[in-house]
Design a protein around this motif. Structure first.
Motif, PDB file in Angstrom:
ATOM      1  N   THR A  44     -13.000  32.336 -41.371  1.00  0.00           N
ATOM      2  CA  THR A  44     -14.246  31.671 -41.778  1.00  0.00           C
ATOM      3  C   THR A  44     -14.818  32.290 -43.064  1.00  0.00           C
ATOM      4  OG1 THR A  44     -15.543  33.174 -40.367  1.00  0.00           O
ATOM      5  CG2 THR A  44     -14.858  31.063 -39.396  1.00  0.00           C
ATOM      6  N   SER A  45     -13.978  32.921 -43.850  1.00  0.00           N
ATOM      7  CA  SER A  45     -14.460  33.610 -45.049  1.00  0.00           C
ATOM      8  C   SER A  45     -15.147  32.662 -46.023  1.00  0.00           C
ATOM      9  CB  SER A  45     -13.307  34.336 -45.748  1.00  0.00           C
ATOM     10  OG  SER A  45     -12.252  33.440 -46.060  1.00  0.00           O
ATOM     11  N   ASP A  46     -14.666  31.408 -46.110  1.00  0.00           N
ATOM     12  CA  ASP A  46     -15.296  30.441 -47.008  1.00  0.00           C
ATOM     13  C   ASP A  46     -16.717  30.116 -46.555  1.00  0.00           C
ATOM     14  OD1 ASP A  46     -14.356  29.174 -44.736  1.00  0.00           O
ATOM     15  OD2 ASP A  46     -13.638  27.376 -45.772  1.00  0.00           O
ATOM     16  N   ALA A  47     -16.908  30.007 -45.250  1.00  0.00           N
ATOM     17  CA  ALA A  47     -18.237  29.718 -44.706  1.00  0.00           C
ATOM     18  C   ALA A  47     -19.171  30.913 -44.885  1.00  0.00           C
ATOM     19  CB  ALA A  47     -18.136  29.352 -43.229  1.00  0.00           C
ATOM     20  N   GLN A  48     -18.634  32.114 -44.751  1.00  0.00           N
ATOM     21  CA  GLN A  48     -19.454  33.303 -44.941  1.00  0.00           C
ATOM     22  C   GLN A  48     -19.944  33.407 -46.385  1.00  0.00           C
ATOM     23  OE1 GLN A  48     -17.589  36.922 -43.271  1.00  0.00           O
ATOM     24  NE2 GLN A  48     -16.407  35.569 -41.936  1.00  0.00           N
TER      25      GLN A  48
ATOM     26  N   GLY B 286     -37.122  23.694 -47.657  1.00  0.00           N
ATOM     27  CA  GLY B 286     -36.977  24.195 -46.291  1.00  0.00           C
ATOM     28  C   GLY B 286     -35.932  25.282 -46.181  1.00  0.00           C
ATOM     29  N   ALA B 287     -35.447  25.769 -47.355  1.00  0.00           N
ATOM     30  CA  ALA B 287     -34.491  26.885 -47.417  1.00  0.00           C
ATOM     31  C   ALA B 287     -33.165  26.572 -46.721  1.00  0.00           C
ATOM     32  CB  ALA B 287     -35.115  28.152 -46.841  1.00  0.00           C
ATOM     33  N   ALA B 288     -32.825  25.279 -46.605  1.00  0.00           N
ATOM     34  CA  ALA B 288     -31.541  24.841 -46.019  1.00  0.00           C
ATOM     35  C   ALA B 288     -31.327  25.439 -44.629  1.00  0.00           C
ATOM     36  CB  ALA B 288     -30.386  25.212 -46.954  1.00  0.00           C
ATOM     37  N   GLN B 289     -32.404  25.538 -43.859  1.00  0.00           N
ATOM     38  CA  GLN B 289     -32.308  26.178 -42.547  1.00  0.00           C
ATOM     39  C   GLN B 289     -31.369  25.436 -41.592  1.00  0.00           C
ATOM     40  OE1 GLN B 289     -33.736  29.229 -41.394  1.00  0.00           O
ATOM     41  NE2 GLN B 289     -33.775  29.370 -43.616  1.00  0.00           N
ATOM     42  N   GLU B 290     -31.403  24.106 -41.623  1.00  0.00           N
ATOM     43  CA  GLU B 290     -30.530  23.349 -40.724  1.00  0.00           C
ATOM     44  C   GLU B 290     -29.069  23.556 -41.099  1.00  0.00           C
ATOM     45  OE1 GLU B 290     -30.092  18.706 -39.369  1.00  0.00           O
ATOM     46  OE2 GLU B 290     -31.997  19.748 -39.116  1.00  0.00           O
ATOM     47  N   GLU B 291     -28.789  23.571 -42.396  1.00  0.00           N
ATOM     48  CA  GLU B 291     -27.418  23.789 -42.859  1.00  0.00           C
ATOM     49  C   GLU B 291     -26.941  25.189 -42.471  1.00  0.00           C
ATOM     50  OE1 GLU B 291     -29.818  22.442 -44.562  1.00  0.00           O
ATOM     51  OE2 GLU B 291     -29.095  20.494 -45.307  1.00  0.00           O
ATOM     52  N   LEU B 292     -27.833  26.177 -42.570  1.00  0.00           N
ATOM     53  CA  LEU B 292     -27.470  27.542 -42.190  1.00  0.00           C
ATOM     54  C   LEU B 292     -27.180  27.645 -40.692  1.00  0.00           C
ATOM     55  CD1 LEU B 292     -30.002  29.601 -44.351  1.00  0.00           C
ATOM     56  CD2 LEU B 292     -27.504  29.593 -44.587  1.00  0.00           C
ATOM     57  N   LEU B 293     -27.914  26.894 -39.894  1.00  0.00           N
ATOM     58  CA  LEU B 293     -27.650  26.881 -38.449  1.00  0.00           C
ATOM     59  C   LEU B 293     -26.279  26.274 -38.158  1.00  0.00           C
ATOM     60  CD1 LEU B 293     -31.124  25.816 -37.017  1.00  0.00           C
ATOM     61  CD2 LEU B 293     -30.003  28.032 -36.743  1.00  0.00           C
ATOM     62  N   ASN B 294     -25.929  25.223 -38.900  1.00  0.00           N
ATOM     63  CA  ASN B 294     -24.615  24.600 -38.717  1.00  0.00           C
ATOM     64  C   ASN B 294     -23.498  25.537 -39.157  1.00  0.00           C
ATOM     65  OD1 ASN B 294     -25.659  22.227 -37.643  1.00  0.00           O
ATOM     66  ND2 ASN B 294     -25.868  21.244 -39.641  1.00  0.00           N
ATOM     67  N   ILE B 295     -23.752  26.308 -40.199  1.00  0.00           N
ATOM     68  CA  ILE B 295     -22.756  27.298 -40.635  1.00  0.00           C
ATOM     69  C   ILE B 295     -22.617  28.388 -39.571  1.00  0.00           C
ATOM     70  CG2 ILE B 295     -22.261  29.109 -42.332  1.00  0.00           C
ATOM     71  CD1 ILE B 295     -23.565  27.299 -44.449  1.00  0.00           C
ATOM     72  N   ASP B 296     -23.744  28.813 -38.978  1.00  0.00           N
ATOM     73  CA  ASP B 296     -23.693  29.796 -37.888  1.00  0.00           C
ATOM     74  C   ASP B 296     -22.823  29.287 -36.741  1.00  0.00           C
ATOM     75  OD1 ASP B 296     -25.227  31.796 -39.011  1.00  0.00           O
ATOM     76  OD2 ASP B 296     -27.101  31.120 -38.117  1.00  0.00           O
ATOM     77  N   LEU B 297     -22.953  27.997 -36.441  1.00  0.00           N
ATOM     78  CA  LEU B 297     -22.143  27.381 -35.390  1.00  0.00           C
ATOM     79  C   LEU B 297     -20.662  27.477 -35.737  1.00  0.00           C
ATOM     80  CD1 LEU B 297     -21.560  25.637 -32.902  1.00  0.00           C
ATOM     81  CD2 LEU B 297     -22.150  23.623 -34.267  1.00  0.00           C
TER      82      LEU B 297
ATOM     83  N   LEU C 297     -19.246  29.650 -37.749  1.00  0.00           N
ATOM     84  CA  LEU C 297     -18.844  31.060 -37.671  1.00  0.00           C
ATOM     85  C   LEU C 297     -18.618  31.488 -36.224  1.00  0.00           C
ATOM     86  CD1 LEU C 297     -21.300  32.633 -40.305  1.00  0.00           C
ATOM     87  CD2 LEU C 297     -18.877  32.076 -40.612  1.00  0.00           C
ATOM     88  N   ASP C 298     -19.490  31.006 -35.327  1.00  0.00           N
ATOM     89  CA  ASP C 298     -19.320  31.324 -33.905  1.00  0.00           C
ATOM     90  C   ASP C 298     -18.024  30.728 -33.357  1.00  0.00           C
ATOM     91  OD1 ASP C 298     -21.678  32.723 -33.886  1.00  0.00           O
ATOM     92  OD2 ASP C 298     -22.880  31.102 -33.031  1.00  0.00           O
ATOM     93  N   LEU C 299     -17.714  29.495 -33.785  1.00  0.00           N
ATOM     94  CA  LEU C 299     -16.457  28.870 -33.365  1.00  0.00           C
ATOM     95  C   LEU C 299     -15.267  29.660 -33.889  1.00  0.00           C
ATOM     96  CD1 LEU C 299     -17.360  25.093 -33.810  1.00  0.00           C
ATOM     97  CD2 LEU C 299     -16.413  26.115 -31.727  1.00  0.00           C
ATOM     98  N   GLY C 300     -15.405  30.173 -35.114  1.00  0.00           N
ATOM     99  CA  GLY C 300     -14.341  30.989 -35.681  1.00  0.00           C
ATOM    100  C   GLY C 300     -14.075  32.244 -34.863  1.00  0.00           C
ATOM    101  N   LYS C 301     -15.147  32.853 -34.344  1.00  0.00           N
ATOM    102  CA  LYS C 301     -14.999  34.045 -33.509  1.00  0.00           C
ATOM    103  C   LYS C 301     -14.332  33.708 -32.175  1.00  0.00           C
ATOM    104  CE  LYS C 301     -19.059  36.396 -35.430  1.00  0.00           C
ATOM    105  NZ  LYS C 301     -20.457  36.842 -35.141  1.00  0.00           N
ATOM    106  N   VAL C 302     -14.765  32.595 -31.586  1.00  0.00           N
ATOM    107  CA  VAL C 302     -14.224  32.202 -30.283  1.00  0.00           C
ATOM    108  C   VAL C 302     -12.759  31.790 -30.387  1.00  0.00           C
ATOM    109  CG1 VAL C 302     -14.378  30.488 -28.430  1.00  0.00           C
ATOM    110  CG2 VAL C 302     -16.467  31.529 -29.332  1.00  0.00           C
ATOM    111  N   LEU C 303     -12.437  31.026 -31.431  1.00  0.00           N
ATOM    112  CA  LEU C 303     -11.079  30.489 -31.572  1.00  0.00           C
ATOM    113  C   LEU C 303     -10.197  31.324 -32.513  1.00  0.00           C
ATOM    114  CD1 LEU C 303     -11.998  26.693 -31.805  1.00  0.00           C
ATOM    115  CD2 LEU C 303     -11.137  27.950 -29.812  1.00  0.00           C
ATOM    116  N   ASN C 304     -10.793  32.343 -33.105  1.00  0.00           N
ATOM    117  CA  ASN C 304     -10.052  33.280 -33.951  1.00  0.00           C
ATOM    118  C   ASN C 304      -9.403  32.610 -35.169  1.00  0.00           C
ATOM    119  OD1 ASN C 304      -9.125  35.849 -34.654  1.00  0.00           O
ATOM    120  ND2 ASN C 304      -7.167  35.552 -33.604  1.00  0.00           N
ATOM    121  N   PHE C 305     -10.210  31.861 -35.952  1.00  0.00           N
ATOM    122  CA  PHE C 305      -9.713  31.339 -37.223  1.00  0.00           C
ATOM    123  C   PHE C 305     -10.556  31.876 -38.374  1.00  0.00           C
ATOM    124  CE2 PHE C 305     -12.556  27.877 -35.697  1.00  0.00           C
ATOM    125  CZ  PHE C 305     -13.424  27.755 -36.778  1.00  0.00           C
TER     126      PHE C 305
END
Length: 243
Positions: free
Chosen positions: A84-88, A61-72, A74-82
């Motif tokens: 996220t290079s490891d997640a990227q 399934g190409a780890a689609q669910e995991e990628l969505l969780n990583i997107d979440l 990354l979005d939290l990182g943008k909002v809270l300014n921490f």
């Protein structure tokens, strides 16, 4: 999916889209709590050590669910300014390993429910697919068909003779990766004309008299989206592609 406000110590910091995954809410609150407590941020907030190890290999399934969780995350990182290079880095690695970089179109973030404010509970899903105007086959399988478990018999495709002649080999090659052909589905060979494929897909939905189901319209044709909205039964959840 719905918009989630991000607050830290009762102070509003921004909003983001919460993906429709089983772990999204837990990850959201876990990350938010760790940030509020000044704890170390990192991938351990998303996945266990064992899970991180498995993500280094090909995932069904190409780890689609995991990628969505990583997107979440990354979005939290943008909002809270921490940071996220490891997640990227992990995101890039998963995409490379699972060969999903070529899809280039995240349908999940663009799906919009247009006939009501909140989705109703359903047990079945249908897909009406204008393949000549939207041919990102990998994205459709990864973001719609597989997550919503749409049966082949509930998938309707339309294409005119010119598009079929020019693109059939390409479509069949991409479908082969998923063990399918055009004839695996309800494939409608349309006549020439701008609205013919639209008319036949719309007619197919009306003949089915669908109720209490998710209905996905995959096309960039605005007029077709509106025509579906006008005739769909209110009990259904009608999803289209937004911008």
């Amino acid at each position: 999916m719905y918009k989630q406000k991000v607050t830290i110590e009762y102070k509003y910091r921004g909003s983001l889209i919460l993906p429709d995954t089983k772990d999204a809410k837990n990850i959201f609150f876990r990350v938010k709590q760790a940030y509020a407590n000044h704890e170390k941020m990192g991938l351990h907030l998303l996945f266990s050590t064992a899970k991180l190890s498995r993500l280094k290999k090909y995932q069904k399934g190409a780890a689609q669910e995991e990628l969505l969780n990583i997107d979440l995350y990354l979005d939290l990182g943008k909002v809270l300014n921490f940071d996220t290079s490891d997640a990227q880095k992990l995101q890039s690695s998963i995409i490379l390993i699972n060969d999903t970089a070529h899809t280039g179109f995240n349908i999940t973030k663009r799906l919009q429910l247009i006939n009501k404010k909140k989705p109703s509970k359903t047990k079945q899903s249908y897909l009406f697919w204008d393949i000549e105007n939207f041919s990102s086959i990998a994205s459709i399988f990864n973001d719609v068909i597989e997550p919503y478990k749409i049966d082949d018999k509930d998938i309707y495709l339309g294409a005119n003779p010119d598009s079929l002649y020019l693109k059939r080999a390409e479509w069949e090659a991409n479908l082969y990766d998923y063990g399918k052909t055009l004839n695996s589905f309800n494939f409608i060979r349309c006549e020439h004309g701008k609205d013919v494929a639209d008319d036949m897909l719309l007619e197919a939905m009306q003949q089915l008299k669908i109720k209490n189901a998710n209905i996905f319209i995959l096309t960039f044709d605005r007029e077709l989206k509106e025509r579906f909205k006008q005739v769909v039964d209110r009990s259904n959840n009608l999803y289209i592609l937004g911008k």
